[in-house]
Design a protein around this motif. Structure first.
Motif, PDB file in Angstrom:
ATOM      1  N   GLU A 134       0.833  -1.215   0.000  1.00  0.00           N
ATOM      2  CA  GLU A 134       0.000   0.000   0.000  1.00  0.00           C
ATOM      3  C   GLU A 134       0.862   1.259   0.000  1.00  0.00           C
ATOM      4  OE1 GLU A 134      -2.762   0.577   3.339  1.00  0.00           O
ATOM      5  OE2 GLU A 134      -2.653   2.735   2.960  1.00  0.00           O
ATOM      6  N   LEU A 135       1.847   1.312   0.871  1.00  0.00           N
ATOM      7  CA  LEU A 135       2.663   2.530   0.965  1.00  0.00           C
ATOM      8  C   LEU A 135       3.560   2.676  -0.257  1.00  0.00           C
ATOM      9  CD1 LEU A 135       3.516   2.701   4.769  1.00  0.00           C
ATOM     10  CD2 LEU A 135       1.494   3.516   3.534  1.00  0.00           C
ATOM     11  N   GLY A 136       3.997   1.557  -0.819  1.00  0.00           N
ATOM     12  CA  GLY A 136       4.766   1.616  -2.068  1.00  0.00           C
ATOM     13  C   GLY A 136       3.934   2.228  -3.183  1.00  0.00           C
ATOM     14  N   LEU A 137       2.691   1.754  -3.309  1.00  0.00           N
ATOM     15  CA  LEU A 137       1.786   2.314  -4.338  1.00  0.00           C
ATOM     16  C   LEU A 137       1.608   3.815  -4.128  1.00  0.00           C
ATOM     17  CD1 LEU A 137      -0.925  -0.505  -4.334  1.00  0.00           C
ATOM     18  CD2 LEU A 137       0.425   0.179  -6.335  1.00  0.00           C
ATOM     19  N   ARG A 138       1.324   4.211  -2.888  1.00  0.00           N
ATOM     20  CA  ARG A 138       1.111   5.630  -2.612  1.00  0.00           C
ATOM     21  C   ARG A 138       2.390   6.428  -2.862  1.00  0.00           C
ATOM     22  NH1 ARG A 138      -2.519   5.865   2.801  1.00  0.00           N
ATOM     23  NH2 ARG A 138      -2.003   8.052   2.504  1.00  0.00           N
ATOM     24  N   ALA A 139       3.535   5.828  -2.553  1.00  0.00           N
ATOM     25  CA  ALA A 139       4.809   6.541  -2.734  1.00  0.00           C
ATOM     26  C   ALA A 139       5.132   6.772  -4.216  1.00  0.00           C
ATOM     27  CB  ALA A 139       5.945   5.775  -2.059  1.00  0.00           C
ATOM     28  N   VAL A 140       4.664   5.867  -5.103  1.00  0.00           N
ATOM     29  CA  VAL A 140       4.901   6.111  -6.540  1.00  0.00           C
ATOM     30  C   VAL A 140       3.769   6.937  -7.154  1.00  0.00           C
ATOM     31  CG1 VAL A 140       6.366   4.074  -6.896  1.00  0.00           C
ATOM     32  CG2 VAL A 140       3.904   3.898  -7.359  1.00  0.00           C
ATOM     33  N   GLY A 141       2.835   7.375  -6.327  1.00  0.00           N
ATOM     34  CA  GLY A 141       1.796   8.291  -6.810  1.00  0.00           C
ATOM     35  C   GLY A 141       0.562   7.612  -7.364  1.00  0.00           C
ATOM     36  N   ILE A 142       0.352   6.334  -7.016  1.00  0.00           N
ATOM     37  CA  ILE A 142      -0.850   5.636  -7.493  1.00  0.00           C
ATOM     38  C   ILE A 142      -1.952   5.753  -6.446  1.00  0.00           C
ATOM     39  CG2 ILE A 142      -1.800   3.343  -7.985  1.00  0.00           C
ATOM     40  CD1 ILE A 142       0.789   2.743  -9.459  1.00  0.00           C
ATOM     41  N   GLY A 143      -3.165   6.084  -6.903  1.00  0.00           N
ATOM     42  CA  GLY A 143      -4.290   6.241  -5.989  1.00  0.00           C
ATOM     43  C   GLY A 143      -5.599   6.301  -6.751  1.00  0.00           C
ATOM     44  N   GLU A 144      -6.512   7.110  -6.235  1.00  0.00           N
ATOM     45  CA  GLU A 144      -7.865   7.276  -6.788  1.00  0.00           C
ATOM     46  C   GLU A 144      -7.882   7.352  -8.321  1.00  0.00           C
ATOM     47  OE1 GLU A 144     -10.110   7.461  -4.195  1.00  0.00           O
ATOM     48  OE2 GLU A 144     -11.674   7.163  -5.718  1.00  0.00           O
ATOM     49  N   GLY A 145      -8.716   6.489  -8.942  1.00  0.00           N
ATOM     50  CA  GLY A 145      -8.878   6.544 -10.394  1.00  0.00           C
ATOM     51  C   GLY A 145      -7.846   5.742 -11.180  1.00  0.00           C
TER      52      GLY A 145
ATOM     53  N   ILE B  16      -4.024  -2.706  -2.796  1.00  0.00           N
ATOM     54  CA  ILE B  16      -4.359  -1.822  -3.917  1.00  0.00           C
ATOM     55  C   ILE B  16      -5.598  -1.004  -3.568  1.00  0.00           C
ATOM     56  CG2 ILE B  16      -5.074  -1.740  -6.353  1.00  0.00           C
ATOM     57  CD1 ILE B  16      -3.454  -4.375  -6.758  1.00  0.00           C
ATOM     58  N   VAL B  17      -6.587  -1.689  -2.999  1.00  0.00           N
ATOM     59  CA  VAL B  17      -7.824  -1.007  -2.587  1.00  0.00           C
ATOM     60  C   VAL B  17      -7.518   0.022  -1.495  1.00  0.00           C
ATOM     61  CG1 VAL B  17     -10.097  -1.335  -1.527  1.00  0.00           C
ATOM     62  CG2 VAL B  17      -9.265  -2.988  -3.223  1.00  0.00           C
ATOM     63  N   ARG B  18      -6.707  -0.359  -0.527  1.00  0.00           N
ATOM     64  CA  ARG B  18      -6.363   0.545   0.577  1.00  0.00           C
ATOM     65  C   ARG B  18      -5.601   1.783   0.083  1.00  0.00           C
ATOM     66  NH1 ARG B  18      -8.803   0.991   4.939  1.00  0.00           N
ATOM     67  NH2 ARG B  18      -6.906   1.846   5.829  1.00  0.00           N
ATOM     68  N   ALA B  19      -4.863   1.624  -1.016  1.00  0.00           N
ATOM     69  CA  ALA B  19      -4.144   2.774  -1.578  1.00  0.00           C
ATOM     70  C   ALA B  19      -5.103   3.701  -2.331  1.00  0.00           C
ATOM     71  CB  ALA B  19      -3.029   2.296  -2.499  1.00  0.00           C
ATOM     72  N   GLY B  20      -6.373   3.289  -2.449  1.00  0.00           N
ATOM     73  CA  GLY B  20      -7.366   4.113  -3.142  1.00  0.00           C
ATOM     74  C   GLY B  20      -7.471   3.799  -4.620  1.00  0.00           C
ATOM     75  N   ALA B  21      -6.676   2.848  -5.107  1.00  0.00           N
ATOM     76  CA  ALA B  21      -6.671   2.506  -6.535  1.00  0.00           C
ATOM     77  C   ALA B  21      -7.644   1.355  -6.803  1.00  0.00           C
ATOM     78  CB  ALA B  21      -5.255   2.140  -6.973  1.00  0.00           C
ATOM     79  N   THR B  22      -7.765   0.975  -8.074  1.00  0.00           N
ATOM     80  CA  THR B  22      -8.707  -0.055  -8.497  1.00  0.00           C
ATOM     81  C   THR B  22      -7.946  -1.291  -8.971  1.00  0.00           C
ATOM     82  OG1 THR B  22     -10.182   1.684  -9.233  1.00  0.00           O
ATOM     83  CG2 THR B  22     -10.617  -0.530 -10.089  1.00  0.00           C
ATOM     84  N   PRO B  23      -8.107  -2.428  -8.281  1.00  0.00           N
ATOM     85  CA  PRO B  23      -7.439  -3.635  -8.758  1.00  0.00           C
ATOM     86  C   PRO B  23      -8.156  -4.224  -9.973  1.00  0.00           C
ATOM     87  CG  PRO B  23      -8.673  -4.111  -6.741  1.00  0.00           C
ATOM     88  CD  PRO B  23      -8.874  -2.658  -7.034  1.00  0.00           C
ATOM     89  N   VAL B  24      -7.399  -4.758 -10.903  1.00  0.00           N
ATOM     90  CA  VAL B  24      -7.945  -5.471 -12.059  1.00  0.00           C
ATOM     91  C   VAL B  24      -7.208  -6.802 -12.108  1.00  0.00           C
ATOM     92  CG1 VAL B  24      -8.241  -5.460 -14.562  1.00  0.00           C
ATOM     93  CG2 VAL B  24      -8.367  -3.305 -13.279  1.00  0.00           C
TER      94      VAL B  24
ATOM     95  N   THR C 285      -6.260  -0.657 -19.894  1.00  0.00           N
ATOM     96  CA  THR C 285      -7.160   0.414 -20.324  1.00  0.00           C
ATOM     97  C   THR C 285      -6.359   1.718 -20.242  1.00  0.00           C
ATOM     98  OG1 THR C 285      -7.958   1.142 -18.150  1.00  0.00           O
ATOM     99  CG2 THR C 285      -9.112  -0.743 -19.149  1.00  0.00           C
ATOM    100  N   ALA C 286      -7.025   2.820 -20.598  1.00  0.00           N
ATOM    101  CA  ALA C 286      -6.353   4.123 -20.514  1.00  0.00           C
ATOM    102  C   ALA C 286      -6.027   4.479 -19.061  1.00  0.00           C
ATOM    103  CB  ALA C 286      -7.250   5.195 -21.130  1.00  0.00           C
ATOM    104  N   ARG C 287      -6.713   3.816 -18.118  1.00  0.00           N
ATOM    105  CA  ARG C 287      -6.484   4.156 -16.704  1.00  0.00           C
ATOM    106  C   ARG C 287      -5.467   3.244 -16.023  1.00  0.00           C
ATOM    107  NH1 ARG C 287     -11.874   5.595 -13.610  1.00  0.00           N
ATOM    108  NH2 ARG C 287     -12.132   3.331 -13.637  1.00  0.00           N
ATOM    109  N   THR C 288      -4.946   2.237 -16.757  1.00  0.00           N
ATOM    110  CA  THR C 288      -3.954   1.341 -16.150  1.00  0.00           C
ATOM    111  C   THR C 288      -2.683   2.117 -15.829  1.00  0.00           C
ATOM    112  OG1 THR C 288      -4.791  -0.435 -17.573  1.00  0.00           O
ATOM    113  CG2 THR C 288      -2.705  -0.827 -16.427  1.00  0.00           C
ATOM    114  N   LYS C 289      -2.253   2.035 -14.573  1.00  0.00           N
ATOM    115  CA  LYS C 289      -1.043   2.750 -14.157  1.00  0.00           C
ATOM    116  C   LYS C 289       0.112   1.793 -13.862  1.00  0.00           C
ATOM    117  CE  LYS C 289      -2.006   6.864 -14.761  1.00  0.00           C
ATOM    118  NZ  LYS C 289      -3.203   7.456 -14.214  1.00  0.00           N
ATOM    119  N   ALA C 290      -0.208   0.542 -13.548  1.00  0.00           N
ATOM    120  CA  ALA C 290       0.872  -0.365 -13.122  1.00  0.00           C
ATOM    121  C   ALA C 290       0.452  -1.823 -13.227  1.00  0.00           C
ATOM    122  CB  ALA C 290       1.263  -0.059 -11.670  1.00  0.00           C
TER     123      ALA C 290
END
Ligand SMILES: *Cc1c(COP(=O)(O)O)cnc(C)c1O
Length: 366
Positions: free
Chosen positions: A66-77, A94-102, A123-128
């Protein structure tokens, strides 16, 4: 005749109690219990062992993700693609970081993410992509680096099962933007309670992670970002530093046991997963076999005194909490079949040669 005692799956009694207690006593006498010298020393040695610039100790493996995701700037949307064949913690983080798991499907012969399925999830919203080095295996890393680069997304690693597994001389966690480690007691390197770490080559990710784990604090009384409390205790860090000196030997024991299984298991009713790329690329956190009659096999082994576990009987998308999760439009059939057929045999340093031989005999008599 007396029955043999059970062959246990996990066993914490084989750690050197004297050296563990000495490490704990050192901390108690120092008077510093949270985020002190022991944590800094362990971070220093773990980053060196992983071949990266930084390690940031946190409270557990899920927080590391979770903190790794937030530290690289991944979150809502933002969407993060990962596997349903993992500990629920991977997806929950992933959910706790505010992002959407696929969730993408696995390759049936390795149980690791299948790039074709990941491709269908983009998709266009895939970040990682969050790779999970499941069971201790690392594979195809240059391919994944290219895959992420050519799609303009980040490569991230869940290393909770793969301490010091390496490919092309690079340890897991050093390939992606960050690697997340768990030191839960049953992992290949375990504390005497919960612990975890983020490893990264990026200075900005390490410094953000250090703030995030401690209320978003930069300096005392200064909080530039919203963080959490996910600090690593000095006691856990001291125990980890102590146990780190035994990790190479313990990994070798796992590999030797796996080698025995690979060469001696020969029941027509079981399959093995694909051979690792090379010896360094598998640390056998788990030795997993497959059988169409998995439940009968598990019962058969239990009646021979062999404890086994299943990793995992329910893929994450079949858990009620994650039933709304977006998945590969083609479905996750390989994950479902794997969940019904996989069985983890005892494979850890506490096992004696004769216990390993008993496991082999019991499987082969199925
Ligand atoms: C154990 C594990 C985690 C979670 O680690 P904790 O320290 O229990 O939070 C995450 N991912 C995988 C693959 C794991 O095996």
């Amino acid at each position: 005749m007396q029955a043999d005692p059970p062959v246990s799956f996990n066993d914490f009694t084989d750690f050197n109690r004297t050296t563990d207690i000495a490490a704990i006593e050192r901390v108690l006498r120092s008077g510093v219990l949270v985020l002190g010298k022991e944590v800094r020393d362990f971070e220093q040695s773990w980053s060196a062992r992983c071949g990266v610039r930084h390690a940031v100790g946190v409270a557990n493996g899920m927080d590391a993700i979770e903190l790794g995701l937030r530290a690289v700037g991944i979150g809502e949307g933002d969407e993060v693609i990962t596997t349903p064949m993992t500990a629920v913690a991977t997806v929950l983080a992933i959910v706790r970081a505010g992002a959407t798991p696929v969730l993408a499907d696995i390759d049936p012969v390795t149980a690791l993410l299948d790039p074709d399925s990941v491709d269908r999830c983009l998709t266009a919203r895939t970040k990682a992509i969050l790779l999970v080095h499941l069971y201790g295996q690392v594979r195809d890393m240059p391919m994944w680096v290219d895959f992420a680069q050519s799609n303009g997304i980040l490569l991230l690693e869940d290393c909770a099962q793969a301490h010091e597994a390496s490919s092309e001389g690079r340890v897991v966690g050093s390939w992606g933007e960050f690697g997340a480690y768990s030191f839960y007691p049953t992992k290949n390197l375990g504390a005497c309670g919960d612990a975890g770490a983020i490893v990264t080559n990026r200075d900005d990710v390490a410094s953000r992670a250090k703030m995030l784990r401690n209320y978003g604090q930069s300096n005392r009384y200064e909080h530039p970002i919203v963080g959490v409390n996910s600090r690593l205790d000095e006691i856990q860090a001291a125990v980890l530093s102590q146990r780190l000196s035994q990790l190479a030997y313990r990994t070798q024991r796992r590999r030797d046991i796996a080698q025995t299984y690979r060469s001696q298991l020969r029941s027509p009713r079981i399959h093995l997963l694909a051979e690792p790329e090379n010896e360094a690329s598998h640390v056998y956190h788990l030795f997993v076999i497959q059988s169409e009659d998995r439940d009968a096999l598990q019962q058969h082994l239990l009646s021979s005194g062999i404890q086994t576990l299943i990793h995992y009987p329910v893929p994450v998308h079949r858990q009620t909490a994650f039933s709304g999760c977006r998945i590969d439009p083609a479905g996750l059939i390989n994950s479902e079949v794997h969940a019904q057929s996989c069985l983890s045999l005892p494979c850890a340093p506490h096992l004696s040669e004769s216990e390993v031989a008993r496991v082999v005999r019991a499987v082969n008599s199925f």
